[in-house]
Structure formats: structure tokens, C-alpha cells
Design a protein around this motif. Structure first.
Motif, mmCIF file in Angstrom:
data_model
loop_
_atom_site.group_PDB
_atom_site.id
_atom_site.type_symbol
_atom_site.label_atom_id
_atom_site.label_comp_id
_atom_site.label_asym_id
_atom_site.label_seq_id
_atom_site.Cartn_x
_atom_site.Cartn_y
_atom_site.Cartn_z
ATOM 1 N N HIS B 9 -7.951 -36.983 -4.566
ATOM 2 C CA HIS B 9 -8.959 -36.409 -3.666
ATOM 3 C C HIS B 9 -10.338 -37.042 -3.879
ATOM 4 N N PRO B 156 -11.441 -43.438 1.775
ATOM 5 C CA PRO B 156 -11.183 -42.070 2.233
ATOM 6 C C PRO B 156 -10.215 -42.073 3.422
ATOM 7 N N ASP B 158 -10.097 -39.757 5.653
ATOM 8 C CA ASP B 158 -10.874 -39.268 6.799
ATOM 9 C C ASP B 158 -12.281 -39.861 6.726
ATOM 10 N N TYR B 161 -15.479 -38.218 5.382
ATOM 11 C CA TYR B 161 -15.791 -38.169 3.944
ATOM 12 C C TYR B 161 -17.152 -38.807 3.666
ATOM 13 N N TYR B 162 -17.458 -39.927 4.373
ATOM 14 C CA TYR B 162 -18.709 -40.651 4.118
ATOM 15 C C TYR B 162 -19.943 -39.823 4.492
ATOM 16 N N LEU B 184 -13.402 -30.160 -4.036
ATOM 17 C CA LEU B 184 -13.111 -31.090 -2.941
ATOM 18 C C LEU B 184 -11.611 -31.216 -2.682
#
Lengths: 181, 186
Positions: B9, B156, B158, B161-162, B184
């Protein structure tokens, strides 16, 4: 002459951390942890990785000082250091250490250069997760230190005796020099 | 797949910093001081240095994360993009162009930083501390980019995430979250 006004006559990274101890403190903490802290790799092997990467980055100051520290730490086997700096593949270090130095050499070029094949070759020779991690991080860290030292054009002594003395001090640990008067 | 087992994760750098907390501490502290500490360069300007170097080193994770942080700090998404495309024509001050040029040279090799590049920055008003910090930020990202890609860390799953990461970097900074990163986990 250095690109910025660092204390005169002080060589390499020492002059830079005296100019900016706020960042120097963490840089020395990192060197201490990487090269003297807990690791399955011996201190000698870690200094050798540092010297090898510095050589590949053409950083004479870091190569010479870490090679000197490695020679002290290898005691009777100090010739290994010169063999690796001359021709790593033909040196008489263990096959496992060769595989790790090979990975360090890839990291020196760029992170992406490290392949699954490089990793599995090292694992087949007995390298553990932590050894792989420490090798990659030491190599990456010297890609920082080398650029810092040369990017600001810090003073680089040429006399081998200077580095011999430096190596002896480095074996005792990495401590921030006192603030200039 | 990362080259060593890391928390799934925690893509990119975070999984590595959690794997090796003893080395992570000085790396995090150094980054916090350089990118968030007192400086005559803005936080957005310092993130641009991180972005340009990560982009040059082809490190997707770091480039995307620091672009997102620079955008969030600047309140627009044009400058970071333009700086990645071409420093000389980007909408930044002459001083920043000269400093970003020094960062790009540092990325190539320490020895590439020329007297001319330094003189240009000084004549555009850059101080010794600004030049020092620019070189060290660039050098530090040469460490990060090699650490992240050299260990084969994951991107990531998805892209959102950034955005979450950039918010953490802007509002919290680079030090470890006091509560860790268990929350998370999905």
C-alpha cells in the motif's frame, strides 16, 4: 576555487558542511548510518561500494577518501581496494560482492538500469534483501555526495598522504566538524 | 514488482523509507530542511528543482509527485510543465532559470557545473546559499531517483494517490507521519 565562499584550505565535503551545518548535520548522520550502522555488509565492503561508485562518478575526493577508509578496514587485504578500482570484474573479491558492485555500478548510471537479472544473479550468490537494499542506497547516496562535492567545486587534495590520514579518521566515524570561529 | 518485499500500500519512496527507518531519518530530515526550511527560495521554487532533476533522471514516481507538489504550492499547473519542457523558455525569473540550469548540470555530473553557469546565477542575483541549496537539492534527488527506481518500486495503482501525496508534502512536509502509514491500507 570553490563556486561559493567556503572556509579556505578545508578539503571536500568538510568545507561544504562547515559552510552549511544545517544540512551538513543530516549528511553526516546519513553517512554514519549507511557506512557504520547496522548492516549485514561489513564496513569495509560498504566503503568499497562508496569508493567504486565515486570512481565511476569521477569524483576524486570521495573515491580517494573512501578507498583509504576501505584499505584501513580490510587490514591485510587492502590490495582488494585497488584491484576493484582498477578492474572490478577481474578483482579477487567474492562473487557475491562482485554481483553487488555490479548493481552499484548500474545504480550509478541510473536507477532504471538495475534489472531483475542483476538482482537474481546476486540472490543466487547468497545476497539477502537487506544487502541488496543497502547496496542500492549506498550507491544512490554516493551519486548525491559526489555531485555535492564536485558540483560546488570543493577543494580536492592530490597528495595520497592526505587521504591516508583522512581514511584513518573516517574509520572512527562520521562526525560534523565544529562550527568555524 | 519491487526487487525486495515492500508494503504494497506504499508505492514509490514511502515503502522504502518504512523498510529502512534508520537510514530514512536523516534522508527525511535533510529533505524537510532543504525543501521546507527557512530559505530565500519559495517552497514552489524548490519543488521545481526536485521536479526538473527527477524528470531528467526519468523517475516517473518522483517526477509526478513533485510536479503535483509544485502545482499545489503555485496554485497552477503550467510552470512545472513548462520547466520540464524547456528551462530557458519557462515562465520563471532569470535567477530561477540560472538555478534550474545549475540543477540540470548537477544531475549530469558534479563536474558539469561550470564557472559560467555559476557566474550567470550570481549576476542574476543568486546568493551563495541559494547556489549551495540548489546543488544539494539536485544531488539529493539523484539519490532519491536512483533509490526509487533502483529498487524497482511500484507506481501507484490509482493516479489519485499523487494528489493525496502532494497534499501531505505541502501540509505536513517530508517527516514521517507521527501515526505511521497503516491508515492508508485499504
Amino acid at each position: 576555487m570553490a563556486h561559493i565562499q567556503v572556509p579556505e584550505g578545508v578539503p571536500g565535503i568538510r568545507s561544504l558542511v562547515m559552510f552549511r551545518p544545517e544540512t551538513g548535520k543530516y549528511l553526516y548522520d546519513l553517512a554514519q548510518e549507511l557506512l557504520r550502522g547496522d548492516s549485514p555488509l561489513s564496513q569495509a565492503d560498504r566503503e568499497l561500494i562508496a569508493a567504486y561508485v565515486s570512481k565511476r562518478n569521477d569524483c576524486f575526493f570521495c573515491m580517494s577518501s573512501h578507498a583509504a577508509a576501505a584499505r584501513c578496514l580490510y587490514e591485510g587485504d587492502e590490495a582488494l581496494v585497488d584491484e576493484v578500482l582498477r578492474d572490478m570484474e577481474r578483482s579477487s573479491v567474492s562473487d557475491k560482492l562482485k554481483a553487488l558492485l555490479h548493481i552499484a555500478g548500474k545504480v550509478q548510471v541510473l536507477g532504471k538500469e538495475v534489472t531483475e537479472g542483476d538482482i537474481s544473479a546476486a540472490r543466487d550468490l547468497g545476497a539477502t534483501d537487506k544487502e541488496l537494499h543497502d547496496t542500492v542506497l549506498i550507491a544512490a547516496a554516493f551519486c548525491m555526495f559526489n555531485r555535492y562535492v564536485d558540483g560546488l567545486a570543493s577543494l580536492t587534495p592530490t597528495d595520497p598522504e592526505v587521504y591516508k590520514e583522512m581514511g584513518k579518521h573516517m574509520v572512527k566515524g562520521y562526525n560534523l566538524p565544529p562550527k568555524q570561529a | 514488482m519491487p526487487h525486495i518485499p515492500l508494503e504494497s500500500h506504499l508505492p514509490g519512496i514511502t515503502g522504502l523509507l518504512e523498510y529502512s527507518k534508520a537510514t530514512a531519518q536523516p534522508i527525511r530530515d535533510l529533505t524537510q530542511f532543504l525543501l521546507r526550511g527557512p530559505s530565500s527560495l519559495t517552497e514552489a521554487e524548490r519543488e521545481l528543482i526536485a521536479t526538473v532533476v527527477s524528470h531528467g533522471n526519468e523517475c516517473t514516481f518522483c517526477t509526478t509527485a513533485h510536479t503535483a507538489a509544485a502545482d499545489l504550492l503555485a496554485g497552477e499547473a503550467i510552470t512545472a510543465q513548462k520547466v520540464k519542457e524547456n528551462i530557458e523558455t519557462a515562465p520563471v525569473s532569470e535567477k530561477m532559470k540560472a538555478l534550474l540550469h545549475i540543477a540540470a548540470l548537477t544531475r549530469q555530473s558534479g563536474k558539469s557545473v561550470s564557472e559560467e553557469a555559476i557566474a550567470r546565477a550570481k549576476s542574476a542575483g543568486a546568493t551563495d546559499v541559494e547556489i549551495h541549496d540548489t546543488v544539494l537539492i539536485a544531488a539529493l534527488f539523484c539519490l532519491y531517483n536512483r533509490y526509487v527506481d533502483g529498487m524497482g518500486t511500484a507506481l501507484p495503482a490509482d493516479p489519485a494517490y499523487y494528489g493525496v501525496l502532494a497534499e501531505r508534502l505541502v501540509n505536513h512536509g517530508y517527516t514521517r507521519l507521527p501515526q505511521g502509514y497503516e491508515h492508508l491500507k485499504k
